[in-house]
Design a protein around this motif. Structure first.
Motif, short mmCIF file in Angstrom:
data_model
loop_
_atom_site.label_atom_id
_atom_site.label_comp_id
_atom_site.label_asym_id
_atom_site.label_seq_id
_atom_site.Cartn_x
_atom_site.Cartn_y
_atom_site.Cartn_z
N HIS A 84 0.83 -1.20 0.00
CA HIS A 84 0.00 0.00 0.00
C HIS A 84 0.87 1.25 0.00
CE1 HIS A 84 -3.45 -2.54 0.65
NE2 HIS A 84 -2.90 -3.06 1.72
N ALA A 85 1.91 1.26 -0.82
CA ALA A 85 2.78 2.43 -0.91
C ALA A 85 1.98 3.62 -1.44
CB ALA A 85 3.96 2.14 -1.82
N THR A 86 2.25 4.79 -0.88
CA THR A 86 1.55 6.00 -1.30
C THR A 86 2.55 7.01 -1.87
OG1 THR A 86 1.74 6.96 0.92
CG2 THR A 86 -0.27 5.73 0.41
N THR A 87 2.05 7.88 -2.72
CA THR A 87 2.89 8.89 -3.36
C THR A 87 2.09 10.18 -3.50
OG1 THR A 87 4.18 7.26 -4.59
CG2 THR A 87 4.14 9.48 -5.47
N ASN A 88 2.75 11.30 -3.32
CA ASN A 88 2.12 12.61 -3.49
C ASN A 88 1.62 12.76 -4.92
OD1 ASN A 88 1.65 15.43 -3.91
ND2 ASN A 88 2.94 15.88 -2.14
N ALA A 89 0.33 13.03 -5.08
CA ALA A 89 -0.28 13.10 -6.42
C ALA A 89 0.26 14.25 -7.25
CB ALA A 89 -1.79 13.21 -6.29
N ASN A 90 0.88 15.24 -6.60
CA ASN A 90 1.38 16.40 -7.34
C ASN A 90 2.76 16.17 -7.94
OD1 ASN A 90 -0.89 18.02 -6.79
ND2 ASN A 90 -0.10 18.52 -4.76
N LEU A 91 3.38 15.05 -7.65
CA LEU A 91 4.71 14.77 -8.15
C LEU A 91 4.66 14.21 -9.57
CD1 LEU A 91 6.54 13.14 -5.10
CD2 LEU A 91 6.79 15.47 -5.97
N LYS A 92 5.69 14.50 -10.34
CA LYS A 92 5.88 13.86 -11.63
C LYS A 92 6.57 12.51 -11.42
CE LYS A 92 6.22 17.99 -14.55
NZ LYS A 92 7.06 18.71 -15.54
N VAL A 93 6.47 11.65 -12.43
CA VAL A 93 7.10 10.34 -12.37
C VAL A 93 8.59 10.47 -12.07
CG1 VAL A 93 7.79 8.35 -13.78
CG2 VAL A 93 5.42 9.14 -13.81
N ILE A 94 9.27 11.37 -12.75
CA ILE A 94 10.71 11.53 -12.58
C ILE A 94 11.05 11.90 -11.13
CG2 ILE A 94 10.61 13.93 -13.36
CD1 ILE A 94 13.54 11.47 -13.91
N ASP A 134 4.97 12.77 -16.75
CA ASP A 134 3.56 12.67 -16.41
C ASP A 134 3.37 12.80 -14.89
OD1 ASP A 134 3.42 12.10 -19.08
OD2 ASP A 134 2.23 10.28 -18.85
N TYR A 135 2.22 13.29 -14.50
CA TYR A 135 1.93 13.41 -13.08
C TYR A 135 1.35 12.10 -12.54
CZ TYR A 135 2.89 18.39 -12.97
OH TYR A 135 3.54 19.59 -13.02
#
Length: 253
Positions: A84-94, A134-135
């Motif tokens: 269930h890893a989470t990531t900030n939606a405002n970040l780009k893939v890079i 991409d975001y």
């Protein structure tokens, strides 16, 4: 030997979650962890990653006990992709993938050519180079999992631990992700639900039930009709391929 668990026992309160579990993954091997829900797969992966200390037993990286290794040193060689890893939606893939370089950087170090190369290599291996700008929120479920794996690969690990990475993905993305992991030149330990996928992609399997190892070995030796009935409570017919003795499971009504 790349990573080894020796007689691991871990408890929550008075409940024993893992009971004298031992396993070993050889360099470059893909080792599958199987077992019903609650069998201890996630807890075992967290102990192997050095995120929790066992109550008894030990985890060895090469010939060193992880308790004698700094957290940063472990993170430089062991990457863990949580379920269930989470990531900030405002970040780009890079930017997400660049987070994988954190264990290799000090507070005052600048972004180096080695960091840049590790990120580019990780994006390429995960097949996400074309999505680099991409975001996060625009990605499909399968693409998000590949980015999590790219971030892990940016750590340049020797061992990659994955907790049921194919959950909630459609069949195309499940197969694609497992092909990706099986083709990496790292030692991988992966918890899976789909027994046929485990048989297809893993070099060896370890089966847990109620926190104990009940079977381990080549998929053709482990996934027997008796084990499927005893551990997973399913009636099935198991066929072995002619050349590689890879089992295929046909579930019976």
């Amino acid at each position: 030997m790349s990573i080894r668990a020796e007689q691991l026992t871990w408890k929550i309160g008075g409940k024993t979650v893992l009971d004298t579990v031992s396993l070993e993954a050889a360099p470059g091997e893909m080792l599958g962890l199987l077992g019903p829900n609650g069998s201890g797969k996630t807890s075992l992966l967290r102990l192997l990653a050095g995120l929790k200390p066992p109550h008894s037993g030990r985890v060895m990286l090469e010939r060193e006990d992880v308790r004698s290794i700094s957290r940063q040193s472990i993170a430089r060689r062991v990457a863990f992709v949580e379920q269930h890893a989470t990531t900030n939606a405002n970040l780009k893939v890079i930017d997400v993938v660049k987070l994988g370089r954190f264990p290799h950087r000090s507070m005052f170090s600048g972004w180096s050519p080695a960091d840049e190369q590790a990120v580019e290599d990780a994006l390429e291996k995960a097949g996400m180079t074309g999505k680099r700008d991409d975001y996060w929120h625009s990605l499909s479920g399968g693409e998000k999992q590949r980015v999590h794996i790219a971030r892990a690969l940016a750590q340049t690990p020797k061992e990659l631990l994955l907790d049921e990475p194919t959950n909630h993905l459609d069949i195309q993305h499940q197969i694609g992700l497992l092909k990706l992991v099986s083709g990496l030149s790292v030692t991988s330990i992966i918890a899976l639900h789909d027994l046929n996928h485990a048989a297809m992609f893993c070099d060896r399997l370890v089966v847990l039930r109620q926190g104990r190892v009940v079977a381990s070995g080549h998929p053709g030796d482990v996934l027997t009709e008796d084990l499927l009935k005893d551990v997973f409570s399913v009636e099935a017919r198991v066929e072995l391929s002619a050349h590689h003795a890879r089992p295929h499971i046909h579930y019976l009504r």
